[in-house]
Each structure stands twice: as structure tokens, then as C-alpha cells.
Design a protein around this motif. Sequence first.
Motif, mmCIF file in Angstrom:
data_model
loop_
_atom_site.group_PDB
_atom_site.id
_atom_site.type_symbol
_atom_site.label_atom_id
_atom_site.label_comp_id
_atom_site.label_asym_id
_atom_site.label_seq_id
_atom_site.Cartn_x
_atom_site.Cartn_y
_atom_site.Cartn_z
ATOM 1 N N ILE A 591 0.848 -1.204 0.000
ATOM 2 C CA ILE A 591 0.000 0.000 0.000
ATOM 3 C C ILE A 591 0.881 1.251 0.000
ATOM 4 O O ILE A 591 0.675 2.199 -0.761
ATOM 5 C CB ILE A 591 -0.927 0.011 1.249
ATOM 6 C CG1 ILE A 591 -1.829 -1.229 1.233
ATOM 7 C CG2 ILE A 591 -1.751 1.295 1.304
ATOM 8 C CD1 ILE A 591 -2.512 -1.523 2.562
ATOM 9 N N ARG A 592 1.907 1.213 0.868
ATOM 10 C CA ARG A 592 2.828 2.351 0.969
ATOM 11 C C ARG A 592 3.492 2.619 -0.381
ATOM 12 O O ARG A 592 3.563 3.763 -0.836
ATOM 13 C CB ARG A 592 3.885 1.999 2.031
ATOM 14 C CG ARG A 592 4.963 3.036 2.213
ATOM 15 C CD ARG A 592 6.102 2.436 3.050
ATOM 16 N NE ARG A 592 7.293 3.236 2.870
ATOM 17 C CZ ARG A 592 7.742 4.112 3.759
ATOM 18 N NH1 ARG A 592 7.141 4.269 4.888
ATOM 19 N NH2 ARG A 592 8.812 4.824 3.503
ATOM 20 N N LYS A 593 3.945 1.545 -1.025
ATOM 21 C CA LYS A 593 4.647 1.696 -2.305
ATOM 22 C C LYS A 593 3.727 2.336 -3.354
ATOM 23 O O LYS A 593 4.115 3.274 -4.059
ATOM 24 C CB LYS A 593 5.119 0.313 -2.783
ATOM 25 C CG LYS A 593 6.277 0.394 -3.714
ATOM 26 C CD LYS A 593 6.908 -0.962 -3.899
ATOM 27 C CE LYS A 593 7.799 -0.887 -5.128
ATOM 28 N NZ LYS A 593 8.163 -2.150 -5.653
ATOM 29 N N SER A 597 4.127 6.176 -4.834
ATOM 30 C CA SER A 597 4.463 6.310 -6.263
ATOM 31 C C SER A 597 3.622 7.419 -6.904
ATOM 32 O O SER A 597 4.058 8.091 -7.827
ATOM 33 C CB SER A 597 4.256 4.984 -6.993
ATOM 34 O OG SER A 597 2.867 4.749 -7.122
ATOM 35 N N ALA A 598 2.403 7.629 -6.365
ATOM 36 C CA ALA A 598 1.534 8.667 -6.938
ATOM 37 C C ALA A 598 2.060 10.068 -6.627
ATOM 38 O O ALA A 598 1.669 11.045 -7.272
ATOM 39 C CB ALA A 598 0.123 8.504 -6.399
ATOM 40 N N LEU A 599 2.947 10.175 -5.615
ATOM 41 C CA LEU A 599 3.499 11.496 -5.287
ATOM 42 C C LEU A 599 4.633 11.897 -6.235
ATOM 43 O O LEU A 599 5.117 13.017 -6.192
ATOM 44 C CB LEU A 599 4.020 11.514 -3.835
ATOM 45 C CG LEU A 599 2.979 11.304 -2.734
ATOM 46 C CD1 LEU A 599 3.643 11.389 -1.364
ATOM 47 C CD2 LEU A 599 1.862 12.340 -2.817
ATOM 48 N N ASP A 600 5.060 10.949 -7.086
ATOM 49 C CA ASP A 600 6.152 11.281 -8.022
ATOM 50 C C ASP A 600 5.695 12.277 -9.078
ATOM 51 O O ASP A 600 6.505 12.950 -9.701
ATOM 52 C CB ASP A 600 6.642 10.005 -8.745
ATOM 53 C CG ASP A 600 7.474 9.142 -7.821
ATOM 54 O OD1 ASP A 600 7.872 9.660 -6.766
ATOM 55 O OD2 ASP A 600 7.697 7.957 -8.148
ATOM 56 N N ARG A 601 4.388 12.344 -9.315
ATOM 57 C CA ARG A 601 3.891 13.161 -10.413
ATOM 58 C C ARG A 601 2.649 13.905 -9.968
ATOM 59 O O ARG A 601 1.567 13.347 -9.867
ATOM 60 C CB ARG A 601 3.563 12.226 -11.588
ATOM 61 C CG ARG A 601 3.774 12.845 -12.921
ATOM 62 C CD ARG A 601 3.276 11.959 -14.034
ATOM 63 N NE ARG A 601 2.653 12.837 -15.011
ATOM 64 C CZ ARG A 601 3.311 13.517 -15.935
ATOM 65 N NH1 ARG A 601 4.605 13.390 -16.050
ATOM 66 N NH2 ARG A 601 2.676 14.342 -16.749
ATOM 67 N N MET A 631 -1.847 -2.104 -4.980
ATOM 68 C CA MET A 631 -0.877 -1.014 -5.183
ATOM 69 C C MET A 631 -1.487 0.063 -6.090
ATOM 70 O O MET A 631 -1.411 1.259 -5.802
ATOM 71 C CB MET A 631 0.385 -1.595 -5.838
ATOM 72 C CG MET A 631 1.631 -0.801 -5.523
ATOM 73 S SD MET A 631 3.062 -1.432 -6.374
ATOM 74 C CE MET A 631 3.422 -2.899 -5.532
ATOM 75 N N ALA A 632 -2.138 -0.390 -7.162
ATOM 76 C CA ALA A 632 -2.735 0.552 -8.109
ATOM 77 C C ALA A 632 -3.874 1.325 -7.446
ATOM 78 O O ALA A 632 -4.034 2.534 -7.657
ATOM 79 C CB ALA A 632 -3.239 -0.199 -9.334
ATOM 80 N N ALA A 633 -4.663 0.625 -6.598
ATOM 81 C CA ALA A 633 -5.788 1.295 -5.931
ATOM 82 C C ALA A 633 -5.273 2.386 -4.994
ATOM 83 O O ALA A 633 -5.825 3.493 -4.930
ATOM 84 C CB ALA A 633 -6.604 0.270 -5.151
ATOM 85 N N ALA A 634 -4.180 2.097 -4.258
ATOM 86 C CA ALA A 634 -3.607 3.107 -3.347
ATOM 87 C C ALA A 634 -3.123 4.316 -4.145
ATOM 88 O O ALA A 634 -3.346 5.470 -3.756
ATOM 89 C CB ALA A 634 -2.456 2.492 -2.556
ATOM 90 N N ALA A 635 -2.487 4.044 -5.294
ATOM 91 C CA ALA A 635 -1.974 5.144 -6.131
ATOM 92 C C ALA A 635 -3.145 5.977 -6.662
ATOM 93 O O ALA A 635 -3.107 7.215 -6.630
ATOM 94 C CB ALA A 635 -1.157 4.574 -7.289
ATOM 95 N N GLN A 636 -4.199 5.299 -7.113
ATOM 96 C CA GLN A 636 -5.345 6.037 -7.668
ATOM 97 C C GLN A 636 -6.040 6.870 -6.604
ATOM 98 O O GLN A 636 -6.517 7.968 -6.874
ATOM 99 C CB GLN A 636 -6.331 5.046 -8.301
ATOM 100 C CG GLN A 636 -5.874 4.657 -9.699
ATOM 101 C CD GLN A 636 -6.660 3.470 -10.213
ATOM 102 O OE1 GLN A 636 -6.573 2.383 -9.669
ATOM 103 N NE2 GLN A 636 -7.447 3.687 -11.245
ATOM 104 N N CYS A 637 -6.076 6.355 -5.386
ATOM 105 C CA CYS A 637 -6.709 7.108 -4.299
ATOM 106 C C CYS A 637 -5.929 8.412 -4.042
ATOM 107 O O CYS A 637 -6.510 9.477 -3.897
ATOM 108 C CB CYS A 637 -6.765 6.245 -3.035
ATOM 109 S SG CYS A 637 -7.643 7.037 -1.690
ATOM 110 N N VAL A 638 -4.581 8.298 -4.014
ATOM 111 C CA VAL A 638 -3.761 9.504 -3.799
ATOM 112 C C VAL A 638 -3.962 10.490 -4.952
ATOM 113 O O VAL A 638 -4.138 11.693 -4.734
ATOM 114 C CB VAL A 638 -2.262 9.130 -3.634
ATOM 115 C CG1 VAL A 638 -1.382 10.375 -3.630
ATOM 116 C CG2 VAL A 638 -2.037 8.333 -2.371
#
Length: 744
Positions: A591-593, A597-601, A631-638
Amino acid sequence: MTLVRSLSLLRSKNFQTRLQRFYGNVKLRNIGILAHIDAGKTTTTERMLFYAGKTRTMGEVHRGNTVTDYLTQERERGITICSSAVAFNWRDHKINLLDTPGHIDFTMEVEQSLHAVDGVVVVLDGTAGVEAQTITVWSQAEKHRLPKLVFVNKMDRPDADFAACVSDLLQKLNTKPICLQIPVKDSDGNLTILDVISQQAIIWNNASLGREYKILPPLEAHLKDLQEKRYILIDELSGIDDELAQVVINSEGFEQVSNELIQQALRRAVAQRKVVPVLLGSAYKNVGVQRVMDAVIDYLPAPNERNQLYDCFGEDFVGKVFKIVHDKQRGALTLVRVFRGELKKGSRLITTRNTSEVVNKLYEPLADEYREISSVPGGDVAICAGLKHTVTGDLLTSTASALKGAQKRLQKILKLPESGAKVEEHSSKDGDTDADATLVNEIFATEPQIPDAVYFCSIEPPSLSTQNAMEAALKQLQREDPSLRVNYDSVTGQTVLGGMGELHMDIVKSRILTEYKIEVDLGPLQIAYKETIEEPAMDSFQVEKEIAGSKQSVSITLELLREHKEPFSLDKSGENAANLNTVRPRMLHVIRKGALSALDRGPRVGGQVVDTQVRLHNITIGRGTADSFVMAAAAQCVQKILTTAGTRLLEPIMALEIVAPSERISAIIADLSRRRATINEVRPKSEQNKLICVNAPLAELSGYSSVLRTITSGTASMTMQPCGFSNMNSNDEVRAIQRAQGFE
Ligand SMILES: Nc1nc2c(ncn2[C@@H]2O[C@H](COP(=O)(O)OP(=O)(O)OP(=O)(O)O)[C@@H](O)[C@H]2O)c(=O)[nH]1
């Protein structure tokens, strides 16, 4: 064992060699040469090689034939890009000297070289004193707790001012300079050096290119001044060194103190970084360089006198990669500083990143020439061929258990926390322990610490068929220079380079053209803005899908907070505690990863989102859901939170130091105020010149050096270095976004 046998064993060559293998050669010096750009490092190094008999002719920067600036780009541009290692003998000692780049775009190279040396020579331009980049490299050397000596160069120039340089060392670098020499010029401007300790005058012979010099008694006119300077020197040193103080007390005065005792006291004080010996000369006019070489041996430490941090490796081999260079015949060559143990041809090495590989060949360094050797003893520098995965900054050792054991021992000695290699800097009590903790973190770091990129641009191969070759070239360049960032932008489908400045990016392009023969195309240089959230924001995201017949579902609630230390946290309050306690550590890692990753962009211009923490409040994961789906769901949420709540831009700020004639100052300031600059200080620099210190956004400084040249008719000089990121007002932000999107 009898005493006689023990002594003869100690004296035996075999035993000495064994000692050297593990603890480092006492007749060895590993030194760095540091300076502000153009102070004369390369010229000084060339003279050292010439006087040591390593080169038959003297290289000159303006002729492009120097030994240390050996890359085509360096020779063409007359600047040092890669720090290169050269070895030479002087007074029965071997000196490994690392010439480092002076331009701010290559600060990372300097940082890596400092891990490999035991002392530094800082070169000052005698007409300019302590300059912006001198301060930067000085504080880098301080961070590594390196003993230093200063060479005030360019003393042949009529505008050189030795006293002003010494005062700069005192005021700007807060150090205690000990002047070992005094400059004297005759009516034709020829430079003679008066030696304070030996009370002699030294005159260099120009006809022999400075190889020969005469040592004479000083002229009557200089005797009193010289004597006074010697007394001051003894007085200053005896205030620091108890042994010398005792001699002064016993002999009731300064007259009886021998030169040897002064030198010994000075050596001790330099090792403890209490004083900095200052020498002078003119590398270009071949005056004074041999005395700097003498001072390296007399006052800078041997390997066995430093690097106690590496003692925790016991008798195991440990070394550090401080540079990787590409050689046409030999491929990638890895430059390693051996701290302990012996490095042998054919050895298997492991890194802190858990990679393992074998050294095929070993060489002794001489910039672009290599002599093959079979082993390198502790303390020395070696070039390894055959290492394919090591990167600049890697710590190398012989076994994984040696590495683990060393970490444990070091943490015990330094009384640092035992959990992993990461050491909390604030856990230490005093300044030195703080520095130890920082160094330990750096030594055992699994990834090199890379400074923020300030520019980026896209890079395209000339055709699809050269895409792989370009990627291989970039991979190789990145191994050599970790401050070059290479990313793939999934939105635009482009490869994007991030770098430390215009020159850095330009050099990368030229090297791909000349060394890899690929006609790459670089997009326009863009400023690397960062983004940050304004207010905390929270949201939930649900997703459900059937992939290959298996149902995948995630429901997650995340919050973004303004926080710069920890990037990820858990909300274990109230009802969330029960939910989060059921999540396994491995899943938390996933989840953390994804979230980070969404904070990179960021959503505004694709800049990295900083000073932002992701807090996990709640998560429900359907049975059989794949990790990649979570992982993708956590990124999309951010991403959802960032887009809804919005971000603000942070722009890179540069610190400028401009030296210009007093009558040009108002024109410069008027121009700077149109560039959103903050003027920090304006003060006299010399009789005619003033120094302006300003901070200005990088976005306003495009082509500024040529503007400055026009405003001042070429009479001003300038240095610029990144000094952080700052908020912008709404109008500037709109302009920045338009520029980033190509509408301006
Ligand atoms: N007058 C004078 N000029 C010097 C002296 N030493 C170096 N120079 C000149 O100053 C310029 C810069 O010298 P370099 O040796 O390239 O300086 P550097 O510090 O290595 O420069 P970077 O590698 O670009 O950081 C060259 O044109 C040299 O010829 C000196 O003692 N006197």
C-alpha cells in the motif's frame, strides 16, 4: 618469543607488508584537490605530475592537453567534469590525488571523491579569495571531517592579495589559518616565497619550468617581518598543542624551538582540524607547487591515521566506489578506495545493495593510462575492471556476514540504535556524534543520496532501432553519475532526464554523441518544479474488477497531510485501529509503495509532490486480490485526492554571487529587481569592486550570464548554485504552468 625475535619480526619486510595490507600504508597520502571554478586545480595538478616525473611535458588547460581533464568534453571546454585519480611519488611517498570538478553542476562528484580521501588541498584564486563554491566544497570537506591545507594560487597576478585571502579564510570559513609563507615581489613582479618556519627565501627558476629552485637567506629588509611571523606561528600553535607549549615553557622563549617540533605540532593540530596551513604560489608561473607537495606529506594524515569508522570491518576487505569511468578498450572501470584488507584480482565483492560480482583485472591509476597489478593493499586506491552492476557510491566488502558484523560493531561503538542501518541523527548527544551518525548512514546507505534535479528535458533517439542503444548509454552514464536522473514518463511515453544544471544536461548530450555515437535529440530544458498540498485532505476510493476470472476488490481511505519527515503513516485511532491491525506488514508495504508512487507526479505540471505525508485510515481488500491491484488502488486514491484538493507549485531558487565594478552595481540591481530577486547583501569586495549576494528564481535566470555581460561590458563575474525551493504567488504560478505546457 624473545624480544630480539619480536623486533626482527616487526622490522621484517613481510610483516610490514602484512601490516600495510590491513591497516594502510603510512607512506601513502590520498588527497582531494578542491576549489571554486577556475582557481587553478587542474594547472596545479599538472605541475605536481611534472615535478614528480610522471609527465615529461607540462599540460596546459588552454592548450587542452592536461592529464586529468582527459575526456574530450573536458579538453574542449577547458573544465574538469570527472574527478579523476592520479598517482605519483614524492619524497619516498605515494600520493593518490583526486582532481575534482569545480562547477556547481558536478557537486555530487566532489561528494563521492571525499569518501575516498584522507585530506584535501583547497586552492584559492589569490585575486578572488574565498568564493561561493569554495564555501560549498569547504563545508563538504568539513562534513567528512577532512584535514585541509590551503594553496593560494595566482599570486603572480598584480591584483593578487594574500592578506585578503587569509582574512577571508578566517571570516568566511571560520577557520584558523596558519600562514607558512609570505609573498614578496621584485620590481618586475617576479614572485619570491619567504618560508616562515625555516626563515628562508625560495626563488624558483623559470628556465627549468620551476623544476629547480634556490634556497637563500632572506634579505635584510625581510628578516624582522619573517622572525615576527615565526613567533606568531609558534604562539598560535602552542595555544593549541600542549607538547609544543611545554617546549616553549621549558626553553623560556620561542628562539630555541626547532623547526621539527613546530612541524610535528602543526601536523597534530591539522589532524585534529584545529588549524589550516596556508601556502602560496603561482601554478601557471611554476612557483611554489613543490612546497604544497611537501606540505601534503608533512601535514596531511596517512590512511592509518584516519577512517576509524572502517575499523569495524576487522580484517575483512572494505572499499568504496568513488567513480566509474568508461574506457574504450577496457569498458567500465570502477575506481575503489580500499579502506581495510587487501583487494585482489579475481576477488568476489558484495555491495550494500546485495549485488555480487568478480573483479577481473586491477589497475593502478594515472588518469587515462593504466598499469595492471595483482592486488591493492589497505589504504590505497585501485581501478577494477569487470564490475557490471556497482554504481558510484557503493560500499564493497568480501562477504554479507562481514557487512552485517561491521554494522553491528559500529552501532555498538557509536552507541547508535540497533534497528537496521538507518540511524536517527537526532539520537546523538553532541556535534561529532551527529556527524558520525550522518556518516554511518551514508556509508551503509543502500542507495546513493542524490541532490534534487533543477532541470529536466526529454531525450529521443534518432530512430526506434537506436532506442536500446540510447537506453544502454543512459544506464552507463547513470552508473557513473548518479546525479543524472533517467525516468520514463508513462503519460507522454518519453524518456526524461533530470539534472543539476544547463551545463550538466549539455555534457550528457555531448557524451552520448561523442562516446556512444547516437544522434539523440534533447527537448527544451524545463525547470523541475515541485508541488505540495495546501491543506490536509482525505478521500476514499473503491474499485472492483474481474481479472482472468478472479474477482479483485479494494476499498481504501487515505489522507494527505503537510509533513516533510515521514512520508507514510497509519491512523491507529478509534475504529481504524481494529481495521489496520488486521493488515499484514507485507500488505502495508504494498500500500505504501503504491501510495508514494503517486506522489512522483503532481497534477499541476507533473512535478514531484513534496512535504506531503500519506496517512492510511482504512482498507478492505477482497479475498484473492492481487498485490499489484492493491498497489494501483492506493496510487489512484492519492491521485484522486491530489486532483480534487489541488496543489501549489514550488520553484527552484538559485543563490547568486556577483562581483562587479562599483559603478555598475545600480544597473545590475535594477535588472535583478525585475527578476523577482531578493538582494541579501551588497558589500565592497576590493578597491573598485562590490559583491552582490542575491536569491532569485531559476525561471528568471535563463541566459542571465550573457545579460550580465552586456550590462557590465564584461567586467562582472558570477556564480550560481541551487539553494532550495520556494512558494510562488498565483500570477507567477499561472505563468509557470503556461510555460511548462508550452503556451509561452
Ligand atoms: N595568472 C595565473 N593564471 C593561472 C594560474 N593557475 C591557473 N591559471 C589559469 O586559470 C585558468 C583556470 O585554471 P584551471 O587549472 O583550469 O582551474 P580549475 O580550478 O581546474 O578549473 P575547473 O576544472 O574548471 O574547475 C586557466 O586559464 C589557467 O591557465 C596562476 O597561478 N596564475
